[in-house]
Design an enzyme around this catalytic site. Structure first.
Site, PDB file in Angstrom:
ATOM      1  N   GLU A 144      42.006  47.415  40.338  1.00 47.20           N
ATOM      2  CA  GLU A 144      42.779  48.580  39.873  1.00 47.20           C
ATOM      3  C   GLU A 144      44.023  48.143  39.102  1.00 47.20           C
ATOM      4  O   GLU A 144      45.160  48.365  39.518  1.00 47.20           O
ATOM      5  CB  GLU A 144      43.120  49.510  41.043  1.00 47.20           C
ATOM      6  CG  GLU A 144      41.893  50.166  41.633  1.00 47.20           C
ATOM      7  CD  GLU A 144      42.190  51.336  42.577  1.00 47.20           C
ATOM      8  OE1 GLU A 144      41.374  52.268  42.643  1.00 47.20           O
ATOM      9  OE2 GLU A 144      43.251  51.301  43.248  1.00 47.20           O
ATOM     10  N   GLU A 246      34.629  52.157  42.269  1.00 50.09           N
ATOM     11  CA  GLU A 246      34.986  52.823  43.519  1.00 50.09           C
ATOM     12  C   GLU A 246      34.803  54.321  43.336  1.00 50.09           C
ATOM     13  O   GLU A 246      35.328  54.894  42.373  1.00 50.09           O
ATOM     14  CB  GLU A 246      36.452  52.563  43.907  1.00 50.09           C
ATOM     15  CG  GLU A 246      36.792  51.130  44.192  1.00 50.09           C
ATOM     16  CD  GLU A 246      38.249  50.955  44.611  1.00 50.09           C
ATOM     17  OE1 GLU A 246      38.868  51.942  45.074  1.00 50.09           O
ATOM     18  OE2 GLU A 246      38.762  49.827  44.470  1.00 50.09           O
TER      19      GLU A 246
END
Length: 369
Positions: A144, A246
């Site tokens: 991320e 995700e």
């Protein structure tokens, strides 16, 4: 990639098993990996933290995914017939847009030292993972990375350093095995401006890579329409295959307090709030989770240019069991986070609080691109 990846992040697998988690497929207790096989899952995502324990040896929790733990899970899932997505965080604990904390061993390093540390750590770790027999089929360099990594040196808008650090990881992976594809992963999959800005900056500066990875949590990251727009735009713009690295969707807003056996002040509670849930496309019910999964998969599979390459459901088996939470007192101190600890994720899983499989898994099993 010809195969549409059906993946699951099972980084807490050994921890929750040690804590007593059991799983049931229509009333029959089964090994969690057998359930994954039965429902057409092919790849398991595993995070790797540098040193997830305090200087006096207290574990940080949430799977304690150091090299030894990640290799142990990796060998187990390889023997069961799965591929592995190896996810380098380059931190001693969670790395995400809100925190990209340098590992303790690197805390006083400058830019050149960090670049070398990323390279050396990646070469050493990946070599050991592969030598242990883990079938790594995909590698994620950073986690991320929307706001960068290895703060403050690698924090947005310092894209020069971000590219140096990510490129060091990519070169290291190519040195160990040039045939394993590389993914770069941001959060907020519905935010097109973020992806255009970040990848425009990175591609000018950094090493080539194979996949763009996105996180998409509907209660934080916008509508499915926003996700679909972003997927189609960046597929055409960058010509890369896309993976939702995700994703999850809740199936209930019922509390799981009785399962955790923690005092109120010790437990985190839900990952979502009612005010956020009101804004999502589907209700957080068992049927809502199933319908979301079907809609989501269809959109990912139909990305422009056939660039939709698959997905990973995040921690679908992290059911509430005493002893497994997102953090410990030691890791709260490392992150300078007030806490509390507890699970936080159980209502996003693909099993109910008692470990019974949920209908969204039927959708995953039966889905064909």
């Amino acid at each position: 990639m010809s195969q549409f990846i059906k993946g699951m992040d099972l980084s807490t697998l050994l921890e929750v098993e040690r804590c007593g988690a059991k799983y049931f497929d229509h009333g029959q207790e089964k090994d969690i990996l057998q359930i994954m096989k039965d429902y057409d899952v092919d790849t398991i995502r595993l995070r790797l933290w540098n040193d997830p324990k305090s200087e006096d040896g207290q574990p940080y929790g949430a799977g304690n995914n150091d090299l030894a733990e990640t290799i142990a899970i990796g060998k187990k899932v390889t023997e069961a017939g799965f591929g592995v997505l190896l996810n380098f965080h380059y931190s001693d604990f969670w790395a995400d847009p809100g925190k990209q904390i340098k590992p303790k061993a690197w805390k006083n390093f400058g830019v050149e030292e960090l670049e070398k540390a990323v390279y050396d750590f990646t070469v050493d770790s990946l070599t050991k993972v592969l030598d242990a027999g883990v079938k790594v089929t995909l590698i994620q360099v950073g986690n991320e990375l929307s706001n960068g990594l290895l703060w403050p040196e690698g924090q947005v808008p310092n894209y020069d350093n971000i590219a140096k650090f990510v490129s060091a990881g990519i070169r290291a992976c190519r040195k160990v095995n040039p045939d394993i594809p590389i993914m770069i992963h941001l959060d907020n999959g519905g935010n097109n401006e973020l992806y255009r800005r970040w990848f425009d900056n990175y591609i000018q500066r950094g090493e080539d890579f194979d996949y763009i990875g996105l996180s998409y949590y509907p209660f934080w990251h916008g509508s499915l329409d926003a996700l679909e727009y972003n997927l189609n735009d960046i597929a055409v713009r960058y010509g890369k295959d896309l993976i939702i690295a995700e994703v999850s969707m809740g199936y209930t807003m019922e509390d799981y307090k009785e399962y955790e056996k923690l005092l109120d002040e010790e437990r985190k509670g839900y990952a979502t709030k009612p005010s956020l849930v009101e804004k999502i496309d589907y209700p957080m019910t068992v049927e809502g989770q199933r319908a979301f999964t079907e809609d989501f998969l269809n959109r990912v599979a139909n990305v422009a240019g056939n660039h939709g390459a698959g997905f990973f459901w995040w921690e679908p088996a992290w059911i509430p069991v005493p002893g497994s939470g997102w953090a410990t007192p030691a890791s709260l101190k490392y992150m300078n986070d007030p806490g509390p600890c507890g699970n936080e994720w159980a209502n996003q899983a693909l099993f109910d609080y008692d470990g019974n499989i949920l209908p969204a898994f039927d959708v995953i099993r039966d889905f064909k691109k």
